[in-house]
Motif scaffolding. Sequence first.
Motif, PDB file in Angstrom:
ATOM      1  N   ASN A 161      82.791 -43.313  73.025  1.00 13.78           N
ATOM      2  CA  ASN A 161      81.684 -42.847  72.191  1.00 13.78           C
ATOM      3  C   ASN A 161      80.400 -42.742  73.006  1.00 13.78           C
ATOM      4  OD1 ASN A 161      80.682 -42.084  69.613  1.00 13.78           O
ATOM      5  ND2 ASN A 161      79.684 -44.067  69.423  1.00 13.78           N
ATOM      6  N   HIS A 169      80.983 -37.636  68.950  1.00 10.63           N
ATOM      7  CA  HIS A 169      80.555 -39.020  68.747  1.00 10.63           C
ATOM      8  C   HIS A 169      80.949 -39.453  67.342  1.00 10.63           C
ATOM      9  CE1 HIS A 169      77.509 -36.683  66.742  1.00 10.63           C
ATOM     10  NE2 HIS A 169      76.976 -37.775  66.214  1.00 10.63           N
ATOM     11  N   GLU A 192      81.268 -46.809  76.294  1.00  6.82           N
ATOM     12  CA  GLU A 192      79.974 -46.187  75.979  1.00  6.82           C
ATOM     13  C   GLU A 192      79.294 -45.671  77.248  1.00  6.82           C
ATOM     14  OE1 GLU A 192      78.456 -49.699  73.684  1.00  6.82           O
ATOM     15  OE2 GLU A 192      78.668 -48.355  71.967  1.00  6.82           O
ATOM     16  N   ILE A 195      76.280 -43.489  76.427  1.00  4.01           N
ATOM     17  CA  ILE A 195      75.499 -43.858  75.245  1.00  4.01           C
ATOM     18  C   ILE A 195      73.995 -43.633  75.448  1.00  4.01           C
ATOM     19  CG2 ILE A 195      75.127 -46.321  75.760  1.00  4.01           C
ATOM     20  CD1 ILE A 195      76.455 -45.111  72.407  1.00  4.01           C
ATOM     21  N   THR A 203      74.497 -42.588  65.475  1.00  2.00           N
ATOM     22  CA  THR A 203      75.642 -42.856  66.353  1.00  2.00           C
ATOM     23  C   THR A 203      75.879 -44.355  66.497  1.00  2.00           C
ATOM     24  OG1 THR A 203      75.059 -40.864  67.572  1.00  2.00           O
ATOM     25  CG2 THR A 203      76.585 -42.370  68.664  1.00  2.00           C
ATOM     26  N   ASN A 205      76.507 -47.775  68.231  1.00  2.00           N
ATOM     27  CA  ASN A 205      76.159 -48.351  69.528  1.00  2.00           C
ATOM     28  C   ASN A 205      76.527 -49.826  69.452  1.00  2.00           C
ATOM     29  OD1 ASN A 205      74.765 -49.717  71.615  1.00  2.00           O
ATOM     30  ND2 ASN A 205      73.190 -48.115  71.689  1.00  2.00           N
ATOM     31  N   SER A 218      82.195 -53.807  74.692  1.00  2.00           N
ATOM     32  CA  SER A 218      81.422 -52.604  75.017  1.00  2.00           C
ATOM     33  C   SER A 218      81.488 -52.379  76.515  1.00  2.00           C
ATOM     34  CB  SER A 218      79.962 -52.772  74.595  1.00  2.00           C
ATOM     35  OG  SER A 218      79.163 -51.770  75.205  1.00  2.00           O
ATOM     36  N   ARG A 220      80.040 -50.212  79.739  1.00  2.00           N
ATOM     37  CA  ARG A 220      78.919 -49.386  80.197  1.00  2.00           C
ATOM     38  C   ARG A 220      79.064 -49.131  81.693  1.00  2.00           C
ATOM     39  NH1 ARG A 220      74.474 -49.592  76.286  1.00  2.00           N
ATOM     40  NH2 ARG A 220      75.558 -49.912  74.310  1.00  2.00           N
TER      41      ARG A 220
END
Length: 368
Positions: A161, A169, A192, A195, A203, A205, A218, A220
């Motif tokens: 996402n 998304h 993400e 993101i 959206t 998060n 999550s 990143r």
Amino acid sequence: MKLKIPEKLLSIAPYEPGKPIDEIEREYGIQKSVKLASNENPLGPSPLAVEAVKQSLSEMHRYPDGSWHRLRQKIAEKFKVDPETVIIGNGSDDIIALLCHGFLSTNDNAVMPFPSFLMYDISVRAAGATPVRVPLDNLAIDLDAVAEAVDSNTRMVFLTNPNNPTASHFSSNDFQRFIKKIPQDLLVVVDEAYIEFVRDPDTFNALDNPLSDPRIVSLRTFSKVYGLAGFRVGYGIMDKSVANILHRVRQPFNVNSLAQVAAAAAMDDVDFLNTSIRVMHQGVDFLRAELSAMGLTTHPTQTNFFLVDVAQDARQVFQALLRQGIIVRAMNAYGFDTCLRVNAGTESENRAFIQALKKVLAGGSPKE
Ligand SMILES: *Cc1c(COP(=O)(O)O)cnc(C)c1O
């Protein structure tokens, strides 16, 4: 050779990254090519990161900090979480692999959207488990179908996402509805990577409310908006009990010293980050407007890239663009035979792409 290849590896097709610029330039005899193929930051690396790396070169006879102390602290502060919930990897690819090695074994499966990021599939198979692919619905992740695909052997669900390669998304509301249907004993990994580019405030998060649900991981990366793809740094924020498993399977020095220094400095480079996001938003908007004016369909995006339907075999358009020095991605391998994936470049790169595409499409079917 009499070597026995492990059964679990037989079905893996090696990941095919976009070719490096040098290689394409040599192959096609072109120079100063424009690469809009890997969703990288067209402005280059954060200048603060470059300076910090230069300053630290004289320390390269030392092993890296295996506990990533400084970088981990900065990430923890940014998201207001305990540093022990942060795992840093040699790219988020590394963390995807660690999650699979830590939590999957034979007879387990992991549910993932398809098409999406191919590393989930590869890492799940490498761990001896089975990927369960859930087709997208109109280019977007079908969260209902993902939830329905979960069975008693499922240990992990991957969501992306925004999604790569479709740039779609899902909203917070959609995610909250989804997670209610997911059993308590499996991990929901939300990748993400893009993101920071999201413009739609609805959206989802995962770090708006980090660790509110111990199942959620999550992921990143510093490879996209931070402009540090070559350094290989990604991180995950997850429940401590999950992080503790990853420590058991990771390499002790999985993130090299320069990468740690670069990432920590890039986090302080707020001006560069804001400029990068602005330039990439402007780039995406410019490109989509130009392509629409050319009569081509582009798909909506919450990221720094998007799909454009060129209404003919994308591979041939891709090849013809290469001969003009423009590198994008053909989406044939993902099942979108007439689509290219293009990321926003600098203003001049974007103009060069549009000009080259006009030339290619005006030439009719771009044969040799
Ligand atoms: C680019 C990308 C990543 C980042 O991978 P790194 O290993 O951190 O470079 C992760 N997930 C998706 C969906 C991506 O597109």
